[in-house]
Design a protein around this motif. Structure first.
Motif, PDB file in Angstrom:
ATOM      1  N   GLU A 272       0.826  -1.201   0.000  1.00 42.50           N
ATOM      2  CA  GLU A 272       0.000   0.000   0.000  1.00 42.50           C
ATOM      3  C   GLU A 272       0.865   1.258   0.000  1.00 42.50           C
ATOM      4  O   GLU A 272       0.546   2.247  -0.671  1.00 42.50           O
ATOM      5  CB  GLU A 272      -0.925  -0.012   1.216  1.00 42.50           C
ATOM      6  N   LYS A 273       1.968   1.238   0.754  1.00 37.15           N
ATOM      7  CA  LYS A 273       2.853   2.393   0.777  1.00 37.15           C
ATOM      8  C   LYS A 273       3.479   2.630  -0.589  1.00 37.15           C
ATOM      9  O   LYS A 273       3.547   3.772  -1.071  1.00 37.15           O
ATOM     10  CB  LYS A 273       3.944   2.184   1.834  1.00 37.15           C
ATOM     11  N   ALA A 274       3.943   1.544  -1.216  1.00 38.94           N
ATOM     12  CA  ALA A 274       4.571   1.677  -2.534  1.00 38.94           C
ATOM     13  C   ALA A 274       3.567   2.182  -3.564  1.00 38.94           C
ATOM     14  O   ALA A 274       3.888   3.018  -4.412  1.00 38.94           O
ATOM     15  CB  ALA A 274       5.151   0.339  -2.977  1.00 38.94           C
ATOM     16  N   LEU A 275       2.317   1.678  -3.479  1.00 33.74           N
ATOM     17  CA  LEU A 275       1.298   2.116  -4.431  1.00 33.74           C
ATOM     18  C   LEU A 275       0.964   3.587  -4.219  1.00 33.74           C
ATOM     19  O   LEU A 275       0.817   4.345  -5.190  1.00 33.74           O
ATOM     20  CB  LEU A 275       0.040   1.259  -4.274  1.00 33.74           C
ATOM     21  N   ALA A 276       0.878   3.995  -2.947  1.00 32.78           N
ATOM     22  CA  ALA A 276       0.582   5.402  -2.663  1.00 32.78           C
ATOM     23  C   ALA A 276       1.703   6.297  -3.168  1.00 32.78           C
ATOM     24  O   ALA A 276       1.457   7.363  -3.744  1.00 32.78           O
ATOM     25  CB  ALA A 276       0.382   5.595  -1.162  1.00 32.78           C
ATOM     26  N   GLU A 277       2.958   5.862  -2.970  1.00 34.11           N
ATOM     27  CA  GLU A 277       4.094   6.657  -3.449  1.00 34.11           C
ATOM     28  C   GLU A 277       4.106   6.726  -4.969  1.00 34.11           C
ATOM     29  O   GLU A 277       4.383   7.781  -5.545  1.00 34.11           O
ATOM     30  CB  GLU A 277       5.400   6.051  -2.936  1.00 34.11           C
ATOM     31  N   ALA A 278       3.792   5.586  -5.611  1.00 36.56           N
ATOM     32  CA  ALA A 278       3.769   5.578  -7.081  1.00 36.56           C
ATOM     33  C   ALA A 278       2.666   6.485  -7.614  1.00 36.56           C
ATOM     34  O   ALA A 278       2.868   7.237  -8.573  1.00 36.56           O
ATOM     35  CB  ALA A 278       3.573   4.151  -7.588  1.00 36.56           C
ATOM     36  N   ASN A 279       1.483   6.426  -6.970  1.00 37.45           N
ATOM     37  CA  ASN A 279       0.383   7.277  -7.411  1.00 37.45           C
ATOM     38  C   ASN A 279       0.707   8.748  -7.197  1.00 37.45           C
ATOM     39  O   ASN A 279       0.390   9.601  -8.042  1.00 37.45           O
ATOM     40  CB  ASN A 279      -0.889   6.912  -6.659  1.00 37.45           C
ATOM     41  N   ALA A 280       1.349   9.050  -6.042  1.00 39.46           N
ATOM     42  CA  ALA A 280       1.709  10.449  -5.770  1.00 39.46           C
ATOM     43  C   ALA A 280       2.733  10.948  -6.774  1.00 39.46           C
ATOM     44  O   ALA A 280       2.636  12.073  -7.277  1.00 39.46           O
ATOM     45  CB  ALA A 280       2.252  10.567  -4.352  1.00 39.46           C
ATOM     46  N   LEU A 281       3.729  10.100  -7.087  1.00 44.05           N
ATOM     47  CA  LEU A 281       4.740  10.492  -8.052  1.00 44.05           C
ATOM     48  C   LEU A 281       4.136  10.682  -9.436  1.00 44.05           C
ATOM     49  O   LEU A 281       4.433  11.648 -10.139  1.00 44.05           O
ATOM     50  CB  LEU A 281       5.847   9.434  -8.107  1.00 44.05           C
ATOM     51  N   ALA A 282       3.257   9.742  -9.816  1.00 46.72           N
ATOM     52  CA  ALA A 282       2.612   9.861 -11.127  1.00 46.72           C
ATOM     53  C   ALA A 282       1.733  11.104 -11.177  1.00 46.72           C
ATOM     54  O   ALA A 282       1.704  11.820 -12.180  1.00 46.72           O
ATOM     55  CB  ALA A 282       1.787   8.612 -11.413  1.00 46.72           C
ATOM     56  N   GLY A 283       0.998  11.359 -10.071  1.00 43.49           N
ATOM     57  CA  GLY A 283       0.153  12.549 -10.035  1.00 43.49           C
ATOM     58  C   GLY A 283       0.962  13.832 -10.146  1.00 43.49           C
ATOM     59  O   GLY A 283       0.581  14.763 -10.842  1.00 43.49           O
ATOM     60  N   GLN A 284       2.118  13.874  -9.450  1.00 43.30           N
ATOM     61  CA  GLN A 284       2.974  15.047  -9.529  1.00 43.30           C
ATOM     62  C   GLN A 284       3.535  15.222 -10.925  1.00 43.30           C
ATOM     63  O   GLN A 284       3.663  16.344 -11.431  1.00 43.30           O
ATOM     64  CB  GLN A 284       4.123  14.923  -8.521  1.00 43.30           C
ATOM     65  N   THR A 285       3.864  14.087 -11.562  1.00 38.41           N
ATOM     66  CA  THR A 285       4.366  14.152 -12.937  1.00 38.41           C
ATOM     67  C   THR A 285       3.323  14.743 -13.869  1.00 38.41           C
ATOM     68  O   THR A 285       3.630  15.587 -14.720  1.00 38.41           O
ATOM     69  CB  THR A 285       4.761  12.744 -13.418  1.00 38.41           C
ATOM     70  N   VAL A 286       2.065  14.310 -13.686  1.00 36.47           N
ATOM     71  CA  VAL A 286       0.981  14.844 -14.514  1.00 36.47           C
ATOM     72  C   VAL A 286       0.818  16.339 -14.273  1.00 36.47           C
ATOM     73  O   VAL A 286       0.644  17.124 -15.214  1.00 36.47           O
ATOM     74  CB  VAL A 286      -0.329  14.093 -14.223  1.00 36.47           C
ATOM     75  N   GLN A 287       0.888  16.748 -12.984  1.00 34.35           N
ATOM     76  CA  GLN A 287       0.743  18.169 -12.671  1.00 34.35           C
ATOM     77  C   GLN A 287       1.878  18.980 -13.292  1.00 34.35           C
ATOM     78  O   GLN A 287       1.661  20.084 -13.811  1.00 34.35           O
ATOM     79  CB  GLN A 287       0.719  18.361 -11.149  1.00 34.35           C
ATOM     80  N   ASN A 288       3.106  18.435 -13.217  1.00 30.65           N
ATOM     81  CA  ASN A 288       4.246  19.140 -13.814  1.00 30.65           C
ATOM     82  C   ASN A 288       4.085  19.284 -15.321  1.00 30.65           C
ATOM     83  O   ASN A 288       4.369  20.338 -15.896  1.00 30.65           O
ATOM     84  CB  ASN A 288       5.538  18.397 -13.493  1.00 30.65           C
ATOM     85  N   GLU A 289       3.639  18.194 -15.962  1.00 32.02           N
ATOM     86  CA  GLU A 289       3.441  18.243 -17.407  1.00 32.02           C
ATOM     87  C   GLU A 289       2.327  19.223 -17.767  1.00 32.02           C
ATOM     88  O   GLU A 289       2.414  19.948 -18.771  1.00 32.02           O
ATOM     89  CB  GLU A 289       3.117  16.848 -17.932  1.00 32.02           C
ATOM     90  N   LYS A 290       1.281  19.248 -16.942  1.00 29.80           N
ATOM     91  CA  LYS A 290       0.182  20.179 -17.193  1.00 29.80           C
ATOM     92  C   LYS A 290       0.650  21.622 -17.046  1.00 29.80           C
ATOM     93  O   LYS A 290       0.316  22.487 -17.868  1.00 29.80           O
ATOM     94  CB  LYS A 290      -0.961  19.906 -16.216  1.00 29.80           C
ATOM     95  N   ALA A 291       1.452  21.884 -15.984  1.00 32.36           N
ATOM     96  CA  ALA A 291       1.968  23.240 -15.773  1.00 32.36           C
ATOM     97  C   ALA A 291       2.877  23.657 -16.918  1.00 32.36           C
ATOM     98  O   ALA A 291       2.832  24.807 -17.378  1.00 32.36           O
ATOM     99  CB  ALA A 291       2.718  23.306 -14.444  1.00 32.36           C
ATOM    100  N   GLU A 292       3.706  22.719 -17.390  1.00 24.62           N
ATOM    101  CA  GLU A 292       4.602  23.029 -18.508  1.00 24.62           C
ATOM    102  C   GLU A 292       3.805  23.320 -19.772  1.00 24.62           C
ATOM    103  O   GLU A 292       4.146  24.234 -20.543  1.00 24.62           O
ATOM    104  CB  GLU A 292       5.550  21.855 -18.750  1.00 24.62           C
TER     105      GLU A 292
END
Length: 358
Positions: free
Chosen positions: A193-213
């Motif tokens: 569960e921790k690894a999945l939460a970290e992966a989802n958070a990282l993926a979500g941040q990546t999406v936000q960064n790409e959206k901001a760019e």
């Protein structure tokens, strides 16, 4: 192939209690170091925010007495790049507590096991529940796969030794107590569960960064987009006169143009409008004759034309009306649009009011 039929028969006789939906995806190697690799379809799912990427839980049973009893891990399969990343690696020795191993970075497959895992994940991952059910019922043994049904980890080990490795001797092991197994599974679930939460958070941040760019890029391109629209919308004389105002502050516009006809504030932007009306006198063409006269056939249609008084009006008023709307963001002009009806004999609209000749 014969061993796969035996495994299928034995798998149907195993209790499904506390079991996952297991598939055999690889059974190979040379005695005494053969491998029996299964995956749990229950956890086969797309990785959020990642294209053509799936997570896959695996269990590998090892024959060699010097090797662990089994190894489990979570695989992140990137079908677009043909890579696999191994996480949450747990090692079960032949007696004693579970141990862990460091995560392994994404890399191309190094052996037949990696190739089999990628092939299975990329084929089954995109399938919906109905197609997966159909795949379970189909004969997949030509591909080296076989649906085993609901099996526990212990069941998988028994299946490997009783079907595939019946010609060998299973190494002795010290079984762990039920309490130990429960603690180990709870620890595994917490790590998962921790690894999945970290992966989802990282993926979500990546999406936000790409959206901001993407938004920054769009903002940078906005002036060019507006300019292209003005080129299509406004005629050249109007653009020559009004284009220099792009980027100028509102105060300068008011200083030069005076009080606007109308202002409007809406949705973070300000519109400043100026209406102007131009009236002038247009004279009928004389074609070389004195004012008020034009060449006419006064002596007959077959005779030369002579200057004579015009039969109609010799002059009239021409009225041209136009409104220029300036759009401002943050007090600076970013765009404009002109609006007005075409005046008689005048092309194009607003050119006489706001236009500038070469």
């Amino acid at each position: 192939m014969k061993h796969l039929y035996v495994a299928a028969a034995l798998a149907t006789a195993i209790s499904p209690a506390f079991a996952g939906e297991r598939w055999l995806v690889y059974a190979g190697g040379d005695k005494p170091s053969r491998l029996f690799v299964v995956v749990d379809e229950t956890y086969l799912d797309a990785v959020p925010f990642a294209d053509k990427t799936y997570k896959l839980e695996t269990i590998t049973i090892l024959e060699n007495a010097k090797a662990p009893d089994w190894v489990s891990s979570n695989m992140i399969i990137d079908c677009g790049r043909n890579t696999l990343e191994e996480k949450l690696i747990q090692i079960s020795p032949r007696g004693g507590k579970l141990t862990t191993a460091p995560d392994q970075p994404a890399q191309p497959p190094k052996n037949a096991v990696g190739e089999a895992l990628i092939a299975f994940a990329c084929d089954m991952g995109p399938k919906d529940s109905a197609k997966r059910l159909a795949a379970r019922k189909a004969d997949q043994r030509e591909r080296g796969w076989m649906y085993l049904g609901p099996l526990t980890t212990a069941d998988v080990g028994d299946l490997a030794w009783n079907s595939m490795w019946s010609d060998g001797k299973r190494p002795a092991s010290t079984p762990r107590s039920a309490a130990e197994l429960e603690r180990e599974m709870a620890s595994l679930n917490a790590r998962r569960e921790k690894a999945l939460a970290e992966a989802n958070a990282l993926a979500g941040q990546t999406v936000q960064n790409e959206k901001a760019e993407a938004e920054r890029f769009a903002q940078a391109q906005e002036p060019l987009r507006r300019l292209e629209k003005r080129r299509k919308r406004e005629y050249a004389p109007v653009r020559r006169a009004l284009e220099p105002w792009i980027g100028q502050p509102e105060a300068e516009l008011l200083r030069v143009w005076g009080a606007p006809t109308k202002t409007e504030d809406r949705s973070g932007q300000r519109i400043v409008s100026y209406y102007q009306r131009v009236v002038d006198t247009v004279y009928a063409p004389t074609q070389g004759c004195p004012a008020g006269q034009s060449p006419q056939p006064v002596n007959g249609m077959d005779k030369p034309l002579v200057c004579a008084p015009m039969p109609g009006p010799v002059s009239w008023e021409r009225v041209s009306e136009c409104t220029a709307h300036f759009e401002l963001h943050g007090g600076v002009i970013v765009d404009y649009v002109t609006q007005g009806a075409k005046a008689q004999y005048e092309q194009p609209p607003c050119s006489r009011v706001f236009g500038k000749t070469d």
